[in-house]
Design an enzyme around this catalytic site. Sequence first.
Site, PDB file in Angstrom:
ATOM      1  CD1 TRP A   1      16.026  27.996 -89.050  1.00 45.40           C
ATOM      2  CD2 TRP A   1      15.654  26.096 -90.145  1.00 45.40           C
ATOM      3  NE1 TRP A   1      16.015  26.985 -88.128  1.00 45.40           N
ATOM      4  CE2 TRP A   1      15.784  25.796 -88.782  1.00 45.40           C
ATOM      5  CE3 TRP A   1      15.410  25.038 -91.036  1.00 45.40           C
ATOM      6  CZ2 TRP A   1      15.686  24.509 -88.274  1.00 45.40           C
ATOM      7  CZ3 TRP A   1      15.326  23.749 -90.527  1.00 45.40           C
ATOM      8  CH2 TRP A   1      15.450  23.494 -89.162  1.00 45.40           C
ATOM      9  CG  HIS A   2      15.944  23.975 -94.605  1.00 46.13           C
ATOM     10  ND1 HIS A   2      14.836  24.779 -94.614  1.00 46.13           N
ATOM     11  CD2 HIS A   2      15.530  22.766 -94.153  1.00 46.13           C
ATOM     12  CE1 HIS A   2      13.790  24.073 -94.197  1.00 46.13           C
ATOM     13  NE2 HIS A   2      14.187  22.852 -93.909  1.00 46.13           N
ATOM     14  N   GLY A   3      20.016  26.239 -94.704  1.00 50.74           N
ATOM     15  CA  GLY A   3      21.447  26.224 -94.992  1.00 50.74           C
ATOM     16  C   GLY A   3      21.919  27.538 -95.571  1.00 50.74           C
TER      17      GLY A   3
END
Lengths: 483, 349
Positions: free
Chosen positions: A324-326
């Site tokens: 989700w972060h990257g």
Amino acid sequence: MVFNSYTFIAFFLIILFLHNLPLSWKTKKINLLLASYIFYAAWNPPFILLLWLSTVIDFFVGRALYTQENHYKKKMLLIVSLIGNLGMLVFFKYGTFLLENFVALCNAIGFDYHPAEPNIILPAGISFYTFTTLCYTIDMYQKRSEPVKSLLDFSLFVTFFPHLVAGPIVRPPQLVPQFEWPRKASLKQMTDGLLLLTLGLFMKVVLADSMLSATANSVFESKDLLPTLDAWIGVFAFSGQIFLDFAGYSTCAIGVALCLGFVLPQNFNYPYAAIGFSDFWKRWHITLSTWLRDYLYIPLGGNRHGKIRTYFALMATMLLGGLWHGANWTFVAWGGLHGIYLWIERYLKDRRHAAHSHKEPSDTIEVRRHPWISFFYALLTFMLINITWVFFRADTFGKSWQLLQSMFGLVGEGKALLTTLAILKVSIIVPLIVLFHWFMRNTKVLNVAYKLSWFWISLVWSTLVLMIIWAQESGSSFIYFQF
Amino acid sequence: MEKKSLLKSALLTLVIVIFVIGSWEIYLRNKGIPISYDDGPPLWANNRAMVYEPLDDAVVFIGSSRIKYDLDIPTWQNKTNIHAVQLAVEGSNPRPALEDLANDPNFKGRLIVDVTEGLFFSKSGPLDKTLNENIKYFHDRTPAQKISFFLNKPLESQFVFLNKDYFSLNAKLDELEIPRRAGVFMMPLFPIEFSHNTFERQMFMTPEFVVDTVLQNKVKANWAFFASLGKGAPPMPTAELDAIFKSVKVATDKIKARGGEVLFVRTPSSGVYLQGEKIGFPREKYWDKLLTYTNCPGIHFLDYPAIDHFVCPELSHLSRPDAIEFTKHFIDILEKDKNWKLTNSNKLN
């Protein structure tokens, strides 16, 4: 626009003025909605269309999901909503990543495939507002809460500018009821909000941007093998920077909302004083971790279907949380490392529970009676968290490995990079952050503020403001905007 | 939680902040320190956006610090009624700016490229960093950043303390000059009297600097430090140098093909600095070849008696009175020797 800019100061003053005019509540909500669109459009105006699309689809699909009795049609509606929300997220955030991996796979199995490089721009905050709308749709599907009555309230729930681009990720019951009745900040809310806004800006502008970011950047962008000291200082600098940047944003967001009379959920609770990793995730990006718990970990089985399933659910949640972060495998590795930490912690806890089966199991490692032992566990947790930041910040596994080698002295003498001043800044600030978290771990900043005399609050507050002005670091983006 | 508000604290905070900032500002003004604008990416991007003015209305300058000191923009604009769009960046190799303008199909104007050989003919690397950040900022800047820039301008026009390079927290910490670790590069500090920047991005040294040899020697020591960094490095291989010439020609050809004009200028340096440059970068191998290879006109200060005699206080940049003189003669040379039409009857805004 970012909170740490002159544009935001002007924007916020206008919004405060309009919000305190004797206008109808509906007019004030329309003002807030328009302001939120302006706030978002100030980055890249065309992307506002995505926001509208997401809002409109989820409002109508959400309502239909709630009222639809036909199971098949209900499932179809959910799929439409998921495709709409996740489709946009996948295209804009993971499109290039997926294509790169597909190309790598093709080349690995012998197909010479070289497509044109896509030039996809990531809309600011897409991960945040997608999760905001997604939880509404799922809640409607599961009838966890009532559908929002008006499109205006729903649009404002999705778009409300303090939380729009970097959270806190709000749930409908946390914010929508606040739009139903007229709200205006009391004097207490206004001054509390301004104090939180100042504190958030101090964390971001003075500490993260002015004191730590250059050191973290130079270490993580260095192509050379570094001495152990430089490598650790760079990682500590990033550790401080990522907390101060993101918690600073959340503190600003909560403060800004409070000045308008709205209450947003807490997003950080002194995470570097966490004792163990379950405790860490109850203190770091709280609204994301609770989102992942409620909409991923529990649906995957949680801890209700035996140990193996629990371990699987934990790891799957952390891996997807990392992604989700990257759009990079290094983020997946970051999540995976946290998953492993949680596995080990759970294993130790289960073993202890088996040895003392008369005690109730708890989710977190118990705080030891002796404060020094507890502090030692907190420091150990902090140090292990630092290892995970290497994967979070480094662009490639090669860079991560190179830095880890430097940190653990697995290479010969590296090339010294950091100035004495840079080392001093990090060596003073980061331990102070950890100590501050330790002493604040069971309280809140406003509670502490109200225990001080008004004169002392002024001294601290004016020091924060003066430091923000003195830093002269306005305008840089927040790290979490890229997520 | 308590029901009382923090109003009393907020009001006292306001008083303390106004008092401290006001005192700091008065103190700096009493020291005679002039207003200086932050020459960061927002100011550069603001100028970069001006390059689209018609050919007769603006001339764009790129290069390193010399053209920023030596071109006196008020003199230029008074004499010509033409905008001087200053895009040079101190300590930088200007080739990325040349390529950026060459690759911008909307740029069809006149371009003057300041050549400081040690920077212009350097490999891509750290010397490109600031300029590349500026170029990226210009292309990526958001509406919010543009508004912030225009809100910031009246503040920077009024307050001396808003000088990030000298009065920010980090600048003050840097001034402590804590001894460096062995082998770690530390950017040397320049005295404030040497580095003031106008809104048009012209740099100038103060009259105090021009008469103070101690300050001048500090800057000369910095030049010696930079020169020492390159000592012992092998000369650039011919193939790499040829590649630079080639890339410059490609860029200048693109601009000329769109109707634009490109001219190179070698601005003055003096004393041992100039001697070192003559040895390190022989004219026939660099300057002359640049003009021949690109087929662009050029002005070398040593070729024109009107501008060949300036003495730079710190060997590399002109004082403001000399910059005014230089600019007047430079305009004359452009008009008479290079046939540039530089008088515009339209009044500048």
